[in-house]
Write an enzyme that holds these catalytic residues in place. Sequence first.
Site, mmCIF file in Angstrom:
data_model
loop_
_atom_site.group_PDB
_atom_site.id
_atom_site.type_symbol
_atom_site.label_atom_id
_atom_site.label_comp_id
_atom_site.label_asym_id
_atom_site.label_seq_id
_atom_site.Cartn_x
_atom_site.Cartn_y
_atom_site.Cartn_z
ATOM 1 N N GLN A 172 -12.098 9.624 8.605
ATOM 2 C CA GLN A 172 -12.104 8.504 7.661
ATOM 3 C C GLN A 172 -11.407 7.278 8.253
ATOM 4 O O GLN A 172 -11.455 6.196 7.677
ATOM 5 C CB GLN A 172 -11.421 8.906 6.348
ATOM 6 C CG GLN A 172 -12.253 9.860 5.507
ATOM 7 C CD GLN A 172 -11.626 10.205 4.173
ATOM 8 O OE1 GLN A 172 -11.343 11.366 3.913
ATOM 9 N NE2 GLN A 172 -11.411 9.221 3.312
ATOM 10 N N ARG A 199 -9.656 11.230 -4.141
ATOM 11 C CA ARG A 199 -9.845 10.047 -4.986
ATOM 12 C C ARG A 199 -8.523 9.532 -5.483
ATOM 13 O O ARG A 199 -8.268 9.428 -6.650
ATOM 14 C CB ARG A 199 -10.798 10.375 -6.121
ATOM 15 C CG ARG A 199 -12.224 10.124 -5.663
ATOM 16 C CD ARG A 199 -13.177 10.125 -6.788
ATOM 17 N NE ARG A 199 -14.205 9.139 -6.550
ATOM 18 C CZ ARG A 199 -15.490 9.439 -6.410
ATOM 19 N NH1 ARG A 199 -15.906 10.667 -6.486
ATOM 20 N NH2 ARG A 199 -16.363 8.484 -6.211
ATOM 21 N N CYS A 200 -7.713 9.278 -4.614
ATOM 22 C CA CYS A 200 -6.493 8.531 -4.574
ATOM 23 C C CYS A 200 -5.572 9.174 -3.593
ATOM 24 O O CYS A 200 -4.850 10.124 -3.885
ATOM 25 C CB CYS A 200 -5.759 8.367 -5.868
ATOM 26 S SG CYS A 200 -4.423 7.245 -5.448
ATOM 27 N N GLU A 209 -11.958 5.178 -6.462
ATOM 28 C CA GLU A 209 -10.943 6.114 -6.953
ATOM 29 C C GLU A 209 -10.797 6.103 -8.462
ATOM 30 O O GLU A 209 -10.409 7.106 -9.068
ATOM 31 C CB GLU A 209 -9.577 5.734 -6.379
ATOM 32 C CG GLU A 209 -9.439 5.954 -4.911
ATOM 33 C CD GLU A 209 -8.028 5.637 -4.453
ATOM 34 O OE1 GLU A 209 -7.699 6.030 -3.337
ATOM 35 O OE2 GLU A 209 -7.256 5.016 -5.195
HETATM 36 N N1 PCD Z 1 -16.329 -4.295 -7.133
HETATM 37 C C1 PCD Z 1 -16.957 -3.365 -6.426
HETATM 38 C C2 PCD Z 1 -16.192 -2.370 -5.798
HETATM 39 C C3 PCD Z 1 -16.853 -1.420 -5.037
HETATM 40 N N2 PCD Z 1 -18.178 -1.438 -4.918
HETATM 41 C C4 PCD Z 1 -18.835 -0.429 -4.079
HETATM 42 O O1 PCD Z 1 -18.424 0.867 -4.426
HETATM 43 C C5 PCD Z 1 -18.169 1.643 -3.264
HETATM 44 C C6 PCD Z 1 -16.694 2.146 -3.230
HETATM 45 O O2 PCD Z 1 -15.875 1.050 -2.943
HETATM 46 P P1 PCD Z 1 -14.272 1.105 -2.857
HETATM 47 O O3 PCD Z 1 -13.700 1.386 -4.208
HETATM 48 O O4 PCD Z 1 -13.817 -0.094 -2.141
HETATM 49 O O5 PCD Z 1 -13.931 2.416 -2.034
HETATM 50 P P2 PCD Z 1 -14.146 2.709 -0.462
HETATM 51 O O6 PCD Z 1 -12.933 2.308 0.277
HETATM 52 O O7 PCD Z 1 -15.446 2.240 -0.038
HETATM 53 O O8 PCD Z 1 -14.239 4.265 -0.504
HETATM 54 C C7 PCD Z 1 -13.093 5.076 -0.641
HETATM 55 C C8 PCD Z 1 -13.188 5.878 -1.937
HETATM 56 O O9 PCD Z 1 -14.526 6.393 -2.109
HETATM 57 C C9 PCD Z 1 -14.666 7.383 -3.137
HETATM 58 N N3 PCD Z 1 -16.058 7.602 -3.372
HETATM 59 C C10 PCD Z 1 -16.764 8.462 -2.552
HETATM 60 N N4 PCD Z 1 -18.084 8.526 -2.671
HETATM 61 C C11 PCD Z 1 -18.788 9.365 -1.886
HETATM 62 N N5 PCD Z 1 -20.126 9.420 -2.039
HETATM 63 N N6 PCD Z 1 -18.183 10.146 -0.946
HETATM 64 C C12 PCD Z 1 -16.843 10.112 -0.785
HETATM 65 O O10 PCD Z 1 -16.277 10.853 0.142
HETATM 66 C C13 PCD Z 1 -16.072 9.286 -1.613
HETATM 67 N N7 PCD Z 1 -14.687 9.236 -1.528
HETATM 68 C C14 PCD Z 1 -13.978 8.656 -2.614
HETATM 69 C C15 PCD Z 1 -12.584 8.287 -2.206
HETATM 70 S S1 PCD Z 1 -11.420 9.524 -2.191
HETATM 71 MO MO1 PCD Z 1 -9.585 8.755 -0.907
HETATM 72 O O11 PCD Z 1 -10.109 9.047 0.635
HETATM 73 O O12 PCD Z 1 -8.622 10.306 -1.440
HETATM 74 O O13 PCD Z 1 -8.063 7.838 -0.759
HETATM 75 S S2 PCD Z 1 -10.625 6.671 -1.616
HETATM 76 C C16 PCD Z 1 -12.206 7.011 -1.912
HETATM 77 C C17 PCD Z 1 -18.514 0.791 -2.064
HETATM 78 O O14 PCD Z 1 -19.802 1.036 -1.651
HETATM 79 C C18 PCD Z 1 -18.411 -0.632 -2.626
HETATM 80 O O15 PCD Z 1 -19.080 -1.541 -1.946
HETATM 81 C C19 PCD Z 1 -18.928 -2.430 -5.554
HETATM 82 O O16 PCD Z 1 -20.166 -2.425 -5.455
HETATM 83 N N8 PCD Z 1 -18.294 -3.398 -6.292
HETATM 84 CU CU LIG Z 2 -5.183 5.397 -4.487
#
Ligand code: PCD
Ligand SMILES: [Cu+]
Length: 809
Positions: A240, A387-388, A763
């Site tokens: 990533q 997702r955070c 997120e």
């Molecule tokens: N106002 C606005 C904002 C935003 N967007 C879109 O929506 C999307 C998202 O963005 P953002 O919020 O800026 O974010 P990024 O940086 O691109 O990415 C990151 C995130 O992303 C989510 N989502 C998703 N989906 C998918 N399909 N796969 C994946 O793996 C994943 N992962 C998850 C996670 S866990 Mo961490 O790493 O725990 O911190 S953090 C995270 C991109 O396409 C963009 O361009 C729009 O349209 N408008």
């Molecule tokens: Cu976050």
Amino acid sequence: MKDEVITREERVANLKGMGCSRKRVEDARFTQGKGNYVDDIKLDGMLFGDFVRSPYAHAKITNIDTAAALEVPGVLAVLTAKDLEPLGLHWMPTLAGDKQMVLADGKVLFQGQEVAFVVAEDRYAAADGIEAVEVEYEELEVLIDPFKSMQSDVVLREDTVDENGKPMDGAHGPRTHHNHIFTWEAGDKDPTFEVIDSAEVVAEETMYYHRTHPCPLETCGCVASMDKVNGKLTLWGTFQAPHAIRTVVSLISGIEEHNIRVISPDIGGGFGNKVGAYPGYVCSVVASIVTGKPVKWIEDRMDNLMTTAFARDYWMKGRISATKDGKITGLHCHVTADHGGFDACADPTKFPAGFMNICTGSYDIPTAYLEVDGVYTNKAPGGVSYRCSFRVTEAVYFIERMIEVLAIELNMDAAELRRINFIKKEQFPYTAALGWEYDSGDYHTAWDKALKAVDYEGLRAEQAQRIEDFKAGKTRSLMGIGLSFFTEIVGAGPVKNCDILGLGMFDSCEIRIHPTGSAIARLGTISQGQGHATTFAQILASEIGLPADSITIEEGDTDTAPYGLGTYGSRSTPVAGAATAMAGRKIRAKAQMIAAYLLEVHDDDVEFDVDRFVVKGAPERFKTMKEIAFAAYNQAIPGIEPGLEAVSYYDPPNMTYPFGAYVCVMDIDVDTGVTDIRRFYALDDCGTRINPMVIEGQVHGGLTEALAVALGQEIAYDEMGNVKTGTLMDFFLPTAWEVPNYETDHTVTPSPHHPIGAKGVGESPHVGGVPCFSNAVQDAFRAFGLRHTNMPHDHWRIWKTANELGLHG
Ligand code: PCD
Ligand SMILES: [Cu+]
């Protein structure tokens, strides 16, 4: 070049720029099996490496015998810590400033820890080789509970104590105990305690946000190929943050950075699981150097669930105070954070507990204090993901539960309690008690819209009737109304306070316009499914007036992309998205000069209009961006270099603060604990919306992952440190069967500092979704005396809750 007579509206539509639900350009490839994932990479003579892993959670290693393994047909080498030690590669730095064993160095700290690396001609020979490696273990006392760990005489990490056994300072300050990693504080302790101790109403609660795992479809893996002739190392992987990986590999291997090329090809979901650096990467590189051949390493599902970056595992103790009529006056939060055997969080250096200090949420709370203790235990390291990456999920869960508990204490409606405490629109930019400056928001409007959309009053009336019916024996089903209002903090971040391993968290975009009016843009981020190839082209289309369909977006190859810190923490839109707009504006500025030259007027006498520069006051005199692109390569323009290219490295002045209002309506069968989600309404405000359809997809995905975590998903350990949920037989992954029909909605409150006003969104649905599902379960039992019960709310736990409340007769 002739311009057909089309309306301005048609010209706008042709660009498929911002605000358009452009279909994802990457999907033709994915849906036809033409994706190119790491495991699709096959090189001549490529070998396969795999790990011997520890069956024990805590044990001394007294001997490793590799002789029999080396006899297995197809096995070429077996690496142990002893082989890596002379190279200084048996330990590696983690992104949190800790050190992690690459291969077990004398002991193991968690079940599944990497003990030896078997390199073989193929996957099957490697598996046979693993079976033949003989490791002798001497079991040690296992510490699974962070509270017990902080009391125990057992020293988990010898490198935390001096020769007299005294705890030494860690990467984030002094240790109070040998199994203590750090204490991190925010806010004012004494004033907060004073306010709470003298308050009219105080609610207290302790909650556990259980350990879970993002479980991406594709597991982690890499292919390392050392070309000994020209000294170049190429590393493909599920990264990533490809540039950061290149720098880390250079620092720990000593190979000069220009001789390392890191490539993230297509990635089958990241969710934070693929931010950190894993022993598999280091071992593959070493094995390729040793054998002179490419070496592939790909986790199986169990490896992935048991050993790579988990999420959460936060014990949170809170106190919240208020006046009798519900105005919140103070908040105190204490966290015991279980980091497992190594601190491998991917938080910015100055934030060892991420942005947990966003835990005052969406409310105007005048005084607050947060304290987080990081602790070592015999569990897998990580804690960065899902997702955070930066602990906002924990913070929002904490405050959204505390609000519910306070509402019970005050005997007040929880929606109303939120409303009277929201930060008001005119208070933005708003500086919270724990330090953050929220850029923009309009919480009341969003909340009212949400409550109206679901007919909140009607729902409460229906619920009251249901309770009566239940008490009268007319039904065995209860109804829960889950509320949550969240404020996210995404877009790390200003370089002045956000870095990882010293690398400032800016991001970048480089654009080249081709003579015929099409373009390629390269970014420092990397999509794992988010659809960057679609959406970033839309930003550019609007900025430079060339159709999105004529713009290729490329990410993930460090030899071609400008340096950037990668994709996690919803930072791509706030940071790389801003860089894209800024680079586009540089293109436009040069295009303006070219246009003025071609039209024989002064630079200031032309203005940009959708896809062209027009002479002010003479709309029939213009040059399209396509014409300008060609001219840039074809005309000798005095004082202007040929070509049309630009690059931008963007250091955001602040984070962005997306927010949202969610409501979940759930029926619960008291006798089985089975939940039925009748409705889920999600209003998201992510500022300016680039692609509404992509946003909706992000929201659906994030909510489904939230449902998973709230209602059943867990990485559970037994007392011995065995992972009880290491396969998809035991680890809950929701399917279409469990997932309700989501109703999505939005308001638009642009970020004032982002060039196009956009905030992140990826997120948000998870951050806001988990408390919403959990609150629905808890709300169903509120009338029967429930204050709080921990997630995951699987059927069994819900049944138990009902039973404990005496609802089973
Ligand atoms: N106002 C606005 C904002 C935003 N967007 C879109 O929506 C999307 C998202 O963005 P953002 O919020 O800026 O974010 P990024 O940086 O691109 O990415 C990151 C995130 O992303 C989510 N989502 C998703 N989906 C998918 N399909 N796969 C994946 O793996 C994943 N992962 C998850 C996670 S866990 Mo961490 O790493 O725990 O911190 S953090 C995270 C991109 O396409 C963009 O361009 C729009 O349209 N408008
Ligand atoms: Cu976050």
